[in-house]
Design an enzyme around this catalytic site. Structure first.
Site, PDB file in Angstrom:
ATOM      1  CG  ASN A   9     -26.745  34.453  21.502  1.00  0.00           C
ATOM      2  OD1 ASN A   9     -26.334  35.552  21.858  1.00  0.00           O
ATOM      3  ND2 ASN A   9     -27.646  33.767  22.188  1.00  0.00           N
ATOM      4  CE  LYS A  11     -25.822  31.655  24.444  1.00  0.00           C
ATOM      5  NZ  LYS A  11     -26.108  30.371  25.068  1.00  0.00           N
ATOM      6  CG  HIS A  94     -31.326  32.926  23.953  1.00  0.00           C
ATOM      7  ND1 HIS A  94     -30.975  32.352  25.148  1.00  0.00           N
ATOM      8  CD2 HIS A  94     -30.597  32.305  22.992  1.00  0.00           C
ATOM      9  CE1 HIS A  94     -30.045  31.430  24.911  1.00  0.00           C
ATOM     10  NE2 HIS A  94     -29.801  31.386  23.617  1.00  0.00           N
ATOM     11  CD  GLU A  96     -28.368  31.733  27.581  1.00  0.00           C
ATOM     12  OE1 GLU A  96     -27.930  32.804  27.142  1.00  0.00           O
ATOM     13  OE2 GLU A  96     -27.878  30.622  27.261  1.00  0.00           O
ATOM     14  CD  GLU A 166     -31.152  28.769  20.450  1.00  0.00           C
ATOM     15  OE1 GLU A 166     -30.016  28.637  20.005  1.00  0.00           O
ATOM     16  OE2 GLU A 166     -31.451  29.601  21.312  1.00  0.00           O
ATOM     17  N   GLY A 172     -25.753  25.009  25.609  1.00  0.00           N
ATOM     18  CA  GLY A 172     -24.575  25.138  26.466  1.00  0.00           C
ATOM     19  C   GLY A 172     -24.265  23.880  27.268  1.00  0.00           C
ATOM     20  CB  SER A 212     -24.565  21.545  22.096  1.00  0.00           C
ATOM     21  OG  SER A 212     -24.703  21.966  23.444  1.00  0.00           O
TER      22      SER A 212
HETATM   23  P1  PGA Z   1     -24.773  26.785  22.513  1.00  0.00           P
HETATM   24  O1  PGA Z   1     -25.815  28.005  22.614  1.00  0.00           O
HETATM   25  O2  PGA Z   1     -24.405  26.658  21.067  1.00  0.00           O
HETATM   26  O3  PGA Z   1     -23.603  27.214  23.377  1.00  0.00           O
HETATM   27  O4  PGA Z   1     -25.475  25.588  23.037  1.00  0.00           O
HETATM   28  C1  PGA Z   1     -26.831  28.154  21.670  1.00  0.00           C
HETATM   29  C2  PGA Z   1     -27.653  29.366  22.005  1.00  0.00           C
HETATM   30  O5  PGA Z   1     -27.833  29.667  23.187  1.00  0.00           O
HETATM   31  O6  PGA Z   1     -28.170  30.046  21.100  1.00  0.00           O
END
Ligand code: PGA
Length: 250
Positions: A9, A11, A94, A96, A166, A172, A212
């Site tokens: 992803n 983003k 997601h 976010e 997730e 992140g 992560s």
């Molecule tokens: P990350 O993001 O691997 O940077 O933690 C995962 C995601 O948001 O799908």
């Protein structure tokens, strides 16, 4: 069918050139052939990404879509627009999108139904926040997210669904759920789906872990029986790291 999947992803990262370059760099690396590899660039770069990935097994997927067919929704993208350019899979829900753009379970139910009706595969994301985990409410939160958005779907829709668990506290942040925590939740998710639909649907659905994931922890996380792969954010922006994660299955 239950598949091994590693999806990146991206983003709101990578302009046109960086999008093409990252895919070109992935082409130069060996990617395990029994793993479906997906990358999700931004909308404006989808067509270029599809062109660059055309001769590769890498599937280009979208990060989001609107639930309406078309109309006065400034800034939004419809399912038909995605399928018209050759997109077959869309990420929905997601964290976010949920936290910064107010996407509720009810909105996600509409989006998922629309995507399924339009023939798209949905990578449905969900997961608890840190406070839920700390208060021991994480199973309850996850069950409700699934129930509210997905349990009104017909059984036939499940062949078009990939789940991505997730935990928000691990996205992140550099903080990863332990492989045991991931396995425990993935097992719970399968049990929940078996109870609401059927054991065979629960066994067939791919459940990815996200939050992560890095080359250093992917092997352990992917070794768990109910973890079918990962949704990768930060580490998906570096070709060698992403390839290492794709190749992390035993
Ligand atoms: P990350 O993001 O691997 O940077 O933690 C995962 C995601 O948001 O799908």
């Amino acid at each position: 069918m239950r598949k091994k999947i590693v999806a990146g992803n991206w983003k709101m990262n990578n302009d046109l050139k960086a999008t093409q370059l990252l895919i070109e760099n992935l082409k130069g690396l060996t990617l395990a052939s029994d793993v479906s590899v997906m990358v999700a660039p931004t909308f404006v770069n989808l067509t270029a990404a599809l062109d660059t990935a055309a001769t590769t097994p890498i599937e280009v997927i979208a990060q989001n879509m609107h639930f309406a067919d078309s109309g006065a929704y400034t800034g939004e993208i419809s399912a038909d627009m995605l399928t018209a350019v050759g997109i077959k899979t869309v990420i929905l829900g997601h964290s976010e999108r949920r936290s910064y753009f107010g996407e509720t379970d009810a909105i996600l139910e509409k989006k998922t139904k629309q995507a399924i009706d339009k023939g798209l595969q949905v990578m449905f994301c969900f997961g608890e926040e840190l406070a839920d985990r700390k208060s021991g409410n994480h199973f309850n939160v996850v069950e409700h997210q699934l129930k509210n958005a997905l349990f009104s779907l017909p059984e036939t829709a499940w062949s078009q669904i990939i789940l991505a668990y997730e935990p928000v506290w691990a996205i992140g942040t550099g903080e990863t759920a332990s492989a045991e925590q991931a396995q425990e939740m993935h097992h719970f998710i399968r049990k929940t789906i078996a109870a609401a639909f059927s054991e065979s649907i629960a066994q067939e659905v791919s459940i990815l872990y996200g939050g992560s994931v890095k080359p250093a922890n992917a092997v352990e996380i992917f070794s768990k029986p109910d973890v079918d792969g990962g949704l990768i954010g930060g580490a998906a922006l570096v070709a060698t790291d992403f390839a290492a994660i794709v190749n992390a299955f035993n």
